[in-house]
Every structure is written in structure tokens, then in C-alpha cells.
Motif scaffolding. Sequence first.
Motif, PDB file in Angstrom:
ATOM      1  N   GLU A 110      -7.882 -14.848 -12.127  1.00  0.00           N
ATOM      2  CA  GLU A 110      -6.617 -14.586 -12.801  1.00  0.00           C
ATOM      3  C   GLU A 110      -5.458 -14.675 -11.812  1.00  0.00           C
ATOM      4  O   GLU A 110      -4.323 -14.363 -12.162  1.00  0.00           O
ATOM      5  N   SER A 111      -5.768 -15.061 -10.589  1.00  0.00           N
ATOM      6  CA  SER A 111      -4.780 -15.019  -9.516  1.00  0.00           C
ATOM      7  C   SER A 111      -4.515 -16.375  -8.887  1.00  0.00           C
ATOM      8  O   SER A 111      -3.372 -16.710  -8.575  1.00  0.00           O
ATOM      9  N   LYS A 341      -2.352 -12.793  -2.433  1.00  0.00           N
ATOM     10  CA  LYS A 341      -1.899 -12.986  -3.824  1.00  0.00           C
ATOM     11  C   LYS A 341      -2.992 -12.707  -4.865  1.00  0.00           C
ATOM     12  O   LYS A 341      -2.829 -13.043  -6.031  1.00  0.00           O
ATOM     13  N   ILE A 342      -4.124 -12.101  -4.442  1.00  0.00           N
ATOM     14  CA  ILE A 342      -5.159 -11.771  -5.416  1.00  0.00           C
ATOM     15  C   ILE A 342      -4.707 -10.570  -6.245  1.00  0.00           C
ATOM     16  O   ILE A 342      -4.181  -9.583  -5.723  1.00  0.00           O
ATOM     17  N   LYS A 343      -4.962 -10.652  -7.524  1.00  0.00           N
ATOM     18  CA  LYS A 343      -4.634  -9.560  -8.455  1.00  0.00           C
ATOM     19  C   LYS A 343      -5.765  -8.540  -8.464  1.00  0.00           C
ATOM     20  O   LYS A 343      -6.946  -8.899  -8.505  1.00  0.00           O
ATOM     21  N   TYR A 344      -5.397  -7.264  -8.427  1.00  0.00           N
ATOM     22  CA  TYR A 344      -6.367  -6.175  -8.532  1.00  0.00           C
ATOM     23  C   TYR A 344      -5.995  -5.303  -9.735  1.00  0.00           C
ATOM     24  O   TYR A 344      -4.838  -4.959  -9.933  1.00  0.00           O
TER      25      TYR A 344
END
Length: 346
Positions: A110-111, A341-344
Amino acid sequence: MFNQGSARMFSRCVQVLRRKLQVSQVRYLSDRGFNVPPSAEFVARVSGIATMGKLPFQSSAAGLDAAFIGVPIDTGTSNRPGARFGPRQIRSESFMLRAYNSATRAAPYESLMVADIGDVNVNLYDLKDTCRRIRETYREVLQTGCIPLTMGGDHTIAYPILQAVAERHGPVGLVHVDAHADTGDTSLGEKIGHGTPFRRCVEEGLLDCGRVVQIGLRGTGYSPDNYAWSREQGFRVVQVEECWYRSLVPLMEEVREQMGSGPVYLSFDIDALDPGFAPGTGTPEIAGLTPVQGLEIIRGCRGLNLVGCDLVEVSPPYDTTGNTALTAANLLFEMLCVLPKIKYYD
């Protein structure tokens, strides 16, 4: 028995399931425009072409934020061969991976736009030419802005990869996880091999030596202090004895401070892990790190400006259960989950 309404409802459910199966049988994009691997809820893990995590295959890094890439060589190996088959076996075992990291709640798909871009076309008869091919391939990958996640292959590959990385980013910090320092000068008169890459990198100014840490080093040596050269360059050396019986979370807090905001490359030799956990490798050493500690190291890289990662030295001929390659696939997924920039999810 079904009445007429129940039969209609059952028919609708079957149609919905069929549509899901049809969509999942191909590589597809999410509604956010990112590549998403098909779920094993709808597509058998053992089906399809073997790509990393069942991601789409793409012939170049164009348009990608990150890419898995294989470098299938063992020409630089000093002991047991077989690492040339590492990328293929890692991909096969990666079918167990799912889309989310249940522990860290990272949502990489999603990232970032991610795909498998295949293997470098190596020359198995000429190691120096292979290094040239690797360097040129990675130049092209990095020119697109893509972060490479590499499946080795023996550790020789770190040298030409870092040549390309440093061309783009300048001297980089290094988190090096390994049983061996890989800072030898020559082996049987040769300057290039899997025991020498980081000495070559220092000689060419590819590393910011004050931002280099080597974790898990162990085994017998050629001198009383086998790691003196690393320390002389300014590397932080963390021998495995410092890691026994403890969590490495505090260590990684110190590493993050050491690395700062500059570009960092992560290089993980599977032989850093104890051979009881990862026997499928070329130069195993007893009393190594645990898989838990391996995860702590990689997860501890969250927040760093990672510009590339590799996982090397998986040798399938010595990996009779596939557990070494399975572990490697999971560690590579963890690397993806700590990229910038990874979504958590909270």
C-alpha cells in the motif's frame, strides 16, 4: 433442503467467488495503483511462475519504487558452492509470504510500487566480467530512483552493487550482518571474491567508514585479531559473543544514531545466523545469531535512509529442507518493510 431464496443466494456467492478467482489468477493492481501479490485465499501457493512473493515480473525498474533482483553467482565462493541457485530457491520459498507484516503492521504494497525484475545476466566463467555486468545493471536500476532488494549469489556481489550505489548517492553507511568481516586483501592471489568485497569498497571510497557496523562476526581467524583492519578503518565491530543471550534492540538504537540521516546500505549474509537455523550456506560458522536477532536487526533499520539491501550466500544444495531459503525470503520481506515511505497501521 434449500428453498428457492437460499438457492439464489448460494448461486450469487458462487458467482462472487468465481470472479475473485478469475481476478486473482493474474497479477493485478490494487485500487491505489500499487502491485499487489495474489492472496493464497484464492490462488494456490504452488501455482504460477516463481517470482519473489508472487509479485508481478517486470523487465526493468522503470516506474518502480523498489525491486527484487537476483544475482545468481557462486564464482567467488571459497568453500561450498551452490549460491548461484539461491535466487531461484528463495523465490520458490517466498510463496509463503503474505501482503502485511503482522508484527510491525507494515503495509509495503500500500506504500510502494514493487516488482520482481529477474536476474542479472551473469558470466559464470569470468568473475571480473560478472562484476562489470552487475555494476552496469545496478546503474540502470538506480537511475530510475528504484531501491534494489538483492537475492544472492555469493557476497562478491556487494562490491559492484556498492560501486553503482556510491556513484548515485556518494559514500554510504553500511549495516553488515555476517559471520565474516569480508575485508581480506587477497585469496589465492585474487583481489575479487566473497571474502574481499568491503576492503575493495574502502579502497575506492564507496563507504563512509564512520558509519559502518559489522554484526555477528565470529569463527577462527588468520591472526589473533581477525577484525583489526575493520577497526582501523573506523568500523564498529560487534562480535557474536556480544550478541549471545540478549535482544539486539538496544544495539540497533545505537546503530540508528551512528547512521544518522545519510544513505545506508544493508548487507545480510545468511551465514550470520547459526547453521542450526540456516545450514544451507557455503561457509557456516557455529554459535551464530538466531532468526529472532536477525529480525531485530532488520526491524531496527526502520527510519534509516536505506538505498539498497541484499541477502546473500543461500546455497540450496546444502538446504535439504528449504528452511534456509524460507528464512532468507522472510528477511527480504522484512527489508522491504523498513524502506523509506512504508505505511504502518497503528
